[in-house]
Design an enzyme around this catalytic site. Structure first.
Site, short mmCIF file in Angstrom:
data_model
loop_
_atom_site.label_atom_id
_atom_site.label_comp_id
_atom_site.label_asym_id
_atom_site.label_seq_id
_atom_site.Cartn_x
_atom_site.Cartn_y
_atom_site.Cartn_z
CE1 TYR A 146 -1.06 11.25 5.42
CE2 TYR A 146 -3.42 11.11 5.68
CZ TYR A 146 -2.21 10.51 5.40
OH TYR A 146 -2.16 9.18 5.10
CE LYS A 196 9.34 2.49 11.42
NZ LYS A 196 9.89 1.10 11.31
CG ASP A 228 7.99 -1.77 10.75
OD1 ASP A 228 7.62 -1.43 11.90
OD2 ASP A 228 9.18 -1.99 10.48
CG ASP A 252 -4.89 6.98 5.20
OD1 ASP A 252 -5.87 6.28 4.94
OD2 ASP A 252 -4.47 7.88 4.43
CG ASP A 256 -7.87 1.83 3.75
OD1 ASP A 256 -8.82 2.24 4.46
OD2 ASP A 256 -7.65 2.26 2.61
#
Ligand code: NAD
Length: 368
Positions: A146, A196, A228, A252, A256
């Site tokens: 970001y 990852k 994942d 992020d 959620d």
């Protein structure tokens, strides 16, 4: 009782913010009496309320108030009234992001708890979550994709080319990992790093640095999961996680997702922490304009944000635990706001729910 008087900035904001904040103050009053914690609560303007009164979402005096405090208890900001303002002046962007930046809040903690009595609120099949769960997602908040440079779109012979850069340095990983391990020490003593490492260079650095931090916390178990797979496991068996540590982008998404499987946003608090003990504590949800002013919002997310504040910024662990126990007991004994009530269950409003929790704090219910 210690003679220490803490100072807390209270920024209720917009929508349901003021309602759930005033309900939370009722609980805070009992915490102070029961646990001998002395707190000076200082109200400040933020968000749309501050735009209306002072012309900007985060006035200087509010920043100064926060600077003078040990922590900030934040409600929520925003609503339809301010949605036509230019994006940079809108409450969320113009208040929350500068607050994070000003106070260097690099770690975001989002507990996602499903109480066994509220299993019906989860979108997951009841047999998958029968015993409830309690996952704490710790997300790095100020680095990674970001913010990394270069971040740009350029013209090429074949069209446009956009670049975001995922970059992390050792110290950025170290400090947020420390937060995760310290949190795990008061929980089930397990940290899982979601990354990852099979494809990302930054993930390899995360693994190396986090292993180093783990070596300083021998009582905590560390394991690794690909992000994942973490997404998959959160819907298959969320109870397998204790503290889930993530870089910014994965955090992020996974925070959620953890919130979604836990059911109502009205139950979930969050903390954003910087250096030292300063932190900003707020419900995971927003200002809920659809129910604002009706006295029906669930105050538990705000009340549990107070519990996080007591624990993480003030070190008042027993007071924090007593708030959590009071919430759990009120739920166990059938008290429900509309967002978590089943079709046949009796619903209570914001104030009544907070009153039930305050009463249990005062009685010292379930004290260890
Ligand atoms: P929201 O979280 O406000 O609401 C989503 C849904 O969850 C609504 O149906 C709402 O009624 C429900 N909900 C949320 N909190 C609840 C509670 N305590 N009790 C019962 N139900 C609750 O998200 P949104 O509708 O996308 O956004 C509304 C406004 O809030 C927007 O202006 C947005 O910018 C702002 N917002 C602010 C923050 C913040 O202050 N940190 C975060 C997210 C959104």
């Amino acid at each position: 009782m210690s003679n220490k008087v803490y100072r807390i900035a209270v920024l209720a904001g917009d929508g349901i913010g003021p309602e759930v904040m005033s309900a939370t103050m009722r609980v805070a009053e009992e915490v102070e009496k029961r646990h001998g914690v002395q707190i000076e609560w200082k109200d400040g303007l933020v968000g749309g309320a501050a735009i209306d009164a002072k012309g900007k979402a985060l006035p200087e005096e509010t920043i100064e108030l926060c600077r003078s405090a040990q922590a900030v208890l934040f409600g929520s900001v925003g609503g339809p009234k301010w949605e036509t303002l230019p994006p940079n002046e809108q409450p969320e962007r113009a208040a929350l992001l500068p607050l994070r930046k000003t106070f260097g809040l690099y770690a975001n903690l989002r507990p996602a708890v499903l109480y066994p009595e509220l299993v019906a609120c989860s979108p997951l099949r009841p047999d998958r979550v029968a015993a409830g769960f309690d996952v704490l997602v710790v997300r790095e908040l100020t680095g990674g994709l970001y913010f990394g440079q270069p971040k740009e779109t350029t013209q090429t012979a074949r069209g446009e080319r956009a670049v975001d850069t995922m970059v992390y340095e050792t110290h950025e990983i170290e400090r947020v990992a420390e937060v995760a391990f310290r949190a795990a020490a008061h929980r089930k003593k397990r940290v899982t790093l979601a990354d990852k490492a099979n494809v990302l260079e930054t993930s390899l650095l995360w693994r190396k640095v986090v292993r180093g931090v783990a070596a300083k916390h021998p009582s905590i178990t560390l394991d690794f999961i690909y992000a994942d797979n973490a997404a998959m496991q959160l819907v298959r068996d969320p109870a397998r996680f204790d503290v889930l540590l993530c870089e910014n982008l994965f955090g992020d998404m996974l925070s959620d997702q953890a919130a979604a499987v836990a059911g109502s946003l009205g139950m979930l608090p969050s903390a954003s922490l910087g250096e030292g003990s300063f932190g900003l504590y707020e419900p995971a949800g927003g200002s809920a304009p659809d129910i604002a002013g009706k006295g029906v919002a669930n105050p538990i997310a705000q009340i549990l944000s107070l519990a996080l504040l007591l624990e993480m910024s003030l070190g008042e662990l027993e007071a924090a635990q007593s708030v959590r126990r009071a919430v759990a007991e009120a739920i166990r004994e059938g008290w429900r706001t509309a967002d978590v009530a089943g079709p046949t269950e009796k619903k209570v409003g914001t104030r009544a729910m907070a009153q039930e929790i305050a009463r249990r704090v005062a009685l010292g219910r379930g004290k260890s």
